[in-house]
Design an enzyme around this catalytic site. Structure first.
Site, PDB file in Angstrom:
ATOM      1  N   HIS A  36       1.436  -1.273   0.074  1.00 24.54           N
ATOM      2  CA  HIS A  36       0.169  -0.109  -0.019  1.00 24.54           C
ATOM      3  C   HIS A  36       1.284   1.508  -0.188  1.00 24.54           C
ATOM      4  O   HIS A  36       2.088   0.586  -0.187  1.00 24.54           O
ATOM      5  CB  HIS A  36      -1.085   0.460   1.132  1.00 24.54           C
ATOM      6  CG  HIS A  36       0.141  -0.756   2.164  1.00 24.54           C
ATOM      7  ND1 HIS A  36       0.372   0.558   3.227  1.00 24.54           N
ATOM      8  CD2 HIS A  36      -0.368  -1.760   3.693  1.00 24.54           C
ATOM      9  CE1 HIS A  36       0.883  -0.443   4.378  1.00 24.54           C
ATOM     10  NE2 HIS A  36       0.831  -0.833   4.823  1.00 24.54           N
ATOM     11  N   HIS A  39       4.074   1.401   2.013  1.00 27.68           N
ATOM     12  CA  HIS A  39       5.509   0.946   1.243  1.00 27.68           C
ATOM     13  C   HIS A  39       5.749   1.216   0.450  1.00 27.68           C
ATOM     14  O   HIS A  39       6.851   1.575  -0.019  1.00 27.68           O
ATOM     15  CB  HIS A  39       4.872  -0.601   0.617  1.00 27.68           C
ATOM     16  CG  HIS A  39       4.697  -1.053   1.648  1.00 27.68           C
ATOM     17  ND1 HIS A  39       2.821  -2.200   1.839  1.00 27.68           N
ATOM     18  CD2 HIS A  39       4.717  -2.426   2.737  1.00 27.68           C
ATOM     19  CE1 HIS A  39       2.850  -2.871   2.867  1.00 27.68           C
ATOM     20  NE2 HIS A  39       3.656  -3.247   3.451  1.00 27.68           N
ATOM     21  N   LYS A 152       5.803   1.890  12.137  1.00 25.48           N
ATOM     22  CA  LYS A 152       4.386   1.763  12.836  1.00 25.48           C
ATOM     23  C   LYS A 152       4.879   0.283  13.774  1.00 25.48           C
ATOM     24  O   LYS A 152       3.904   0.163  14.696  1.00 25.48           O
ATOM     25  CB  LYS A 152       3.421   1.594  11.585  1.00 25.48           C
ATOM     26  CG  LYS A 152       2.122   0.718  11.636  1.00 25.48           C
ATOM     27  CD  LYS A 152       1.175   0.688  10.997  1.00 25.48           C
ATOM     28  CE  LYS A 152       1.419  -0.530  10.427  1.00 25.48           C
ATOM     29  NZ  LYS A 152       0.328  -1.816  11.323  1.00 25.48           N
TER      30      LYS A 152
END
Ligand code: PAF
Length: 289
Positions: A36, A39, A152
């Site tokens: 997504h 990345h 994250k």
């Protein structure tokens, strides 16, 4: 397509050796695919640090417990390749499980202590052993100048920094900012598991973290803030909450009262089929001024 895909360590090394012969700098972005925009932002950071960018795509079985989503994890190689090509990535390394773990494979990489016993390490026993094992292999297979990991997975980033330093792996580990959807939800391959209704609820996690971060940075007592945060997350429909904690940003030691040094708030909670994680930096006001 200018993107090349290789499936073996031998082909990966041959391509990199040719680049090295030309004196080029190489960056690696390890992923499990289902790519997504988060990345893609990692590949852009990689590009800023190197002449050639490699993205590895490997859903690593050893970092999933038997009851976890290894089987269901989205595998979308053709779509991933299109995204990587459009992003100007040079090489995709997509090994098979047999290529990574051939018959007779017996080596483990274990990072001890607080770094792996808490947060996701407590909620997912063995998870970081699997991450350390596969990332050690990827770093040694490619021996890039630098490797990029998203914040994250902040605890993962800290674990990777730890074993890379401990094992003298000659690769610079670079952490990248979390990319968020417009409503604040941290981008994740697992967001694909959310129904429409759950997707509308999911940004609650970020909202709660932002609110606690603001108040904690100003010196508020964090016990009541976390208690209220847990209530709000459960009321939104998440269940269970694996953790909602504030920890030292470097050592990951638990902070119980007020923030006096750089800290980080971490959350993991389940929403339907998805286990979502997120985190924010908390910088005490006396440091930010
Ligand atoms: O963050 C991930 O996607 C994975 O844990 C990693 C670093 C690619 C190792 O499998």
């Amino acid at each position: 397509m200018s993107l090349t895909t290789v499936h073996t360590v031998a082909d990966l090394r041959m391509t990199i050796a040719n680049w090295r012969a030309d004196g080029l700098r190489v960056a690696l972005v390890p992923t499990m695919g289902a790519l997504h925009d988060g990345h893609i932002s990692l590949t852009e950071l990689a590009r800023a640090h190197a002449d050639r960018v490699i993205v590895s795509i490997f859903v690593n079985p050893t970092q999933f417990a038997p009851n976890e989503d290894f089987g269901a994890y989205p595998r979308t190689l053709p779509d991933d390749q299109k995204l990587l090509d459009a992003a100007g990535v040079d090489l995709c390394f997509a090994p098979s499980v047999d290529e990574m773990y051939p018959d007779g494979f017996a080596t483990k990489v274990h990072v001890d202590g607080n770094m792996t016993n808490v947060l996701c390490g407590a909620a997912r026993p063995g998870h970081f052993d699997g991450v350390a094992q596969v990332v050690t292999k990827l770093l040694l297979q490619a021996l890039p100048d630098c490797a990029i990991f998203g914040q994250k997975d902040y605890q993962q980033l800290m674990v990777i920094r730890r074993f890379s330093a401990d094992l003298n792996i000659p690769v610079e580990i670079i952490g990248a900012e979390i990319l968020r959807e417009q409503d604040g939800l941290a981008m994740s391959s697992r967001n694909r598991y959310l129904s429409q209704q759950e997707r509308a609820i999911a940004p609650t996690l970020n909202r709660v973290l932002v609110s606690i971060t603001d108040q904690a940075a100003k010196g508020a007592d964090i016990g009541p803030l976390l208690a209220k945060g847990r209530e709000d997350i459960l009321a939104a429909g998440f269940d269970p909450i694996d953790y909602l904690e504030i920890r030292d940003a470097q050592t990951l030691e638990l902070i119980r009262d007020t923030i006096s040094k750089p800290a980080r708030i971490f959350v993991a909670a389940r929403l339907g089929k998805a286990r979502l994680i997120d985190n924010h930096a908390i910088m005490p006001a006396h440091i930010t001024g």
